[in-house]
Scaffold this active site. Structure first.
Site, PDB file in Angstrom:
ATOM      1  N   ARG A 133      -2.666   4.167  15.901  1.00 25.52           N
ATOM      2  CA  ARG A 133      -1.523   3.662  16.681  1.00 25.52           C
ATOM      3  C   ARG A 133      -1.989   3.299  18.059  1.00 25.52           C
ATOM      4  O   ARG A 133      -2.782   4.022  18.659  1.00 25.52           O
ATOM      5  CB  ARG A 133      -0.506   4.791  16.843  1.00 25.52           C
ATOM      6  CG  ARG A 133       0.649   4.632  15.941  1.00 25.52           C
ATOM      7  CD  ARG A 133       1.791   5.487  16.391  1.00 25.52           C
ATOM      8  NE  ARG A 133       2.406   6.074  15.219  1.00 25.52           N
ATOM      9  CZ  ARG A 133       2.975   7.257  15.196  1.00 25.52           C
ATOM     10  NH1 ARG A 133       2.990   8.006  16.267  1.00 25.52           N
ATOM     11  NH2 ARG A 133       3.527   7.693  14.103  1.00 25.52           N
ATOM     12  N   LYS A 136       3.980  -6.996  12.028  1.00 27.32           N
ATOM     13  CA  LYS A 136       3.244  -7.203  10.773  1.00 27.32           C
ATOM     14  C   LYS A 136       3.493  -8.607  10.213  1.00 27.32           C
ATOM     15  O   LYS A 136       4.616  -8.973   9.882  1.00 27.32           O
ATOM     16  CB  LYS A 136       3.660  -6.134   9.754  1.00 27.32           C
ATOM     17  CG  LYS A 136       2.896  -6.223   8.457  1.00 27.32           C
ATOM     18  CD  LYS A 136       2.618  -4.868   7.859  1.00 27.32           C
ATOM     19  CE  LYS A 136       1.988  -5.005   6.490  1.00 27.32           C
ATOM     20  NZ  LYS A 136       1.221  -3.853   6.098  1.00 27.32           N
ATOM     21  N   ARG A 196       0.839  -1.194   0.000  1.00 29.11           N
ATOM     22  CA  ARG A 196       0.000   0.000   0.000  1.00 29.11           C
ATOM     23  C   ARG A 196       0.873   1.243   0.000  1.00 29.11           C
ATOM     24  O   ARG A 196       2.041   1.208   0.343  1.00 29.11           O
ATOM     25  CB  ARG A 196      -0.918  -0.021   1.219  1.00 29.11           C
ATOM     26  CG  ARG A 196      -2.108  -0.956   0.992  1.00 29.11           C
ATOM     27  CD  ARG A 196      -3.044  -0.932   2.154  1.00 29.11           C
ATOM     28  NE  ARG A 196      -2.395  -1.482   3.341  1.00 29.11           N
ATOM     29  CZ  ARG A 196      -2.935  -1.458   4.552  1.00 29.11           C
ATOM     30  NH1 ARG A 196      -4.106  -0.920   4.749  1.00 29.11           N
ATOM     31  NH2 ARG A 196      -2.303  -1.981   5.578  1.00 29.11           N
TER      32      ARG A 196
HETATM   33  C1  BTN Z   1       0.580  -3.825   2.341  1.00 23.39           C
HETATM   34  O1  BTN Z   1       1.312  -2.872   2.035  1.00 23.39           O
HETATM   35  O2  BTN Z   1       0.347  -4.091   3.534  1.00 23.39           O
HETATM   36  C2  BTN Z   1      -0.044  -4.657   1.263  1.00 23.39           C
HETATM   37  C3  BTN Z   1       0.913  -5.720   0.728  1.00 23.39           C
HETATM   38  C4  BTN Z   1       0.301  -6.602  -0.340  1.00 23.39           C
HETATM   39  C5  BTN Z   1       1.309  -7.564  -0.933  1.00 23.39           C
HETATM   40  C6  BTN Z   1       0.676  -8.551  -1.862  1.00 23.39           C
HETATM   41  S1  BTN Z   1       1.788  -9.867  -2.316  1.00 23.39           S
HETATM   42  C7  BTN Z   1       0.643 -10.413  -3.529  1.00 23.39           C
HETATM   43  C8  BTN Z   1       0.082  -9.177  -4.191  1.00 23.39           C
HETATM   44  N1  BTN Z   1       0.950  -8.732  -5.261  1.00 23.39           N
HETATM   45  C9  BTN Z   1       1.504  -7.550  -5.005  1.00 23.39           C
HETATM   46  O3  BTN Z   1       2.281  -6.937  -5.744  1.00 23.39           O
HETATM   47  N2  BTN Z   1       1.063  -7.084  -3.816  1.00 23.39           N
HETATM   48  C10 BTN Z   1       0.158  -8.017  -3.180  1.00 23.39           C
END
Ligand code: BTN
Length: 327
Positions: free
Chosen positions: A325, A186, A121
């Site tokens: 938070r 996380k 994100r």
């Molecule tokens: C975040 O930032 O918390 C979201 C991460 C999401 C990662 C997943 S891995 C599978 C899919 N492909 C990507 O490029 N991103 C999501």
């Protein structure tokens, strides 16, 4: 689906190492019909994927831990309702690939062993070493725009938390809106992207990344506290999770949830989200664009807003406006 050109020899060599045991260089070179020097180069190509391969005089080569490759046929066979499943050894991002894929093939899932440009994100990169974690996307077409679409990230958070709970791991839950945390760090992330015009059909690509067996070294570029599922399971005296089993369970649960969401919106998921809430009745700080507010978190509202008891009374905060938070 676009796949990077991968020499099958690289995967064949990887499969020979998958048990995590030592394999003599001589035997490997002979079995693959190459010289010892070519074998050493091929090992370096595997290391390019983020795989940790030890080399020791007299013992040969071994992977730092056994590897269970993802199995598309077994995953597709485990689906309770029809769902196409593709596994790529390497791709840029499973979300990017599915956004470009033919929607006539939906529902379809794409998993990768390695992402060269995994996306998180807020434009962040998502660390994706080979075979260490789950990188999974599901493309789903709704014939009509779901009125509660903004709550879909919370629904997916609930489903991920419920699927992960099946591994028996303790200390798992959600931080609003859908941060998957384990022991306060996380464990995974969710990236949902959609196409379509409000009022018309809507196509979503749900991307889920779950840290399963990533090592400290593989995670070294990550700049926030993180945790891997299997390390926590091992500390808790439990068996390691299988990536194939976890992926199959997650996809089945997502398919059921998306149908329920289409029929009934967020309402059925409110108590389920609240059951996974790590912040409920705890002191939180809400970071707004123009300041911050302290209060006590009181769970999620039927529209997906976070309810917080503040000096001004019970206030609802909506996704996109705030960051939360524990204080
Ligand atoms: C975040 O930032 O918390 C979201 C991460 C999401 C990662 C997943 S891995 C599978 C899919 N492909 C990507 O490029 N991103 C999501």
């Amino acid at each position: 689906m676009a796949q990077a050109l991968i020499e099958p020899e690289r995967l064949k060599l990887l499969d020979a190492l998958a048990d995590g045991g030592w394999h003599s260089g001589e035997a490997l070179a002979e079995a693959h019909g190459i010289t010892r020097a070519a074998l050493a180069k091929r090992m370096d190509r595997l290391r390019d994927w983020g795989l940790e391969i030890e080399a020791r005089q007299g013992l040969g080569y071994r992977l730092s831990r056994p590897l269970e490759r993802l199995n598309a046929a077994a995953l597709e066979a485990a689906m309770l309702t029809p769902l196409r499943v593709t596994v790529l050894a390497e791709t840029d991002s499973t979300n990017t690939q599915l956004l470009d894929a033919d929607s006539a093939r939906d529902p379809q899932a794409l998993l990768a062993e390695y992402q060269t440009a995994g996306r998180g994100r807020r434009g962040r990169a998502w660390r994706s070493p080979f075979g260490a974690n789950l990188y999974l996307s599901l493309a789903w077409s709704f014939p009509a725009w779901p009125p509660a679409l903004t709550t879909l990230p919370l629904v997916v958070g609930v489903i991920c938390a419920e699927a992960l709970a099946q591994t028996g791991v303790e200390g798992l839950g959600l931080k609003w809106p859908n941060d998957l945390l384990l022991e306060g760090r996380k464990l995974g992330g969710i990236l949902i992207e959609h196409r379509g015009e409000a009022g018309g059909p809507c196509r979503v690509v749900i991307g889920v990344g779950i840290n399963v067996a990533m090592s400290d070294e593989q995670a070294s570029p990550i700049d926030q506290p993180w945790i891997a599922l299997n390390a926590a399971l091992s500390r808790q005296g439990r068996a390691a999770a299988s990536r194939n089993a976890l992926a199959a369970d997650l996809l089945n649960r997502l398919a059921i949830a998306l149908r329920q969401f289409e029929a009934s919106g967020f309402a059925p998921f409110v108590p389920r989200w609240n059951a996974q809430d790590l912040t409920r009745d705890r002191k939180v700080r809400i970071l707004l664009g123009n300041g911050e507010v302290d209060g006590i978190a009181r769970g999620v509202a039927p529209d997906g807003a976070l309810q917080v008891e503040t000096a001004q009374g019970l206030t609802a905060y909506h996704s996109g406006e705030v960051s939360l938070r524990l204080s």
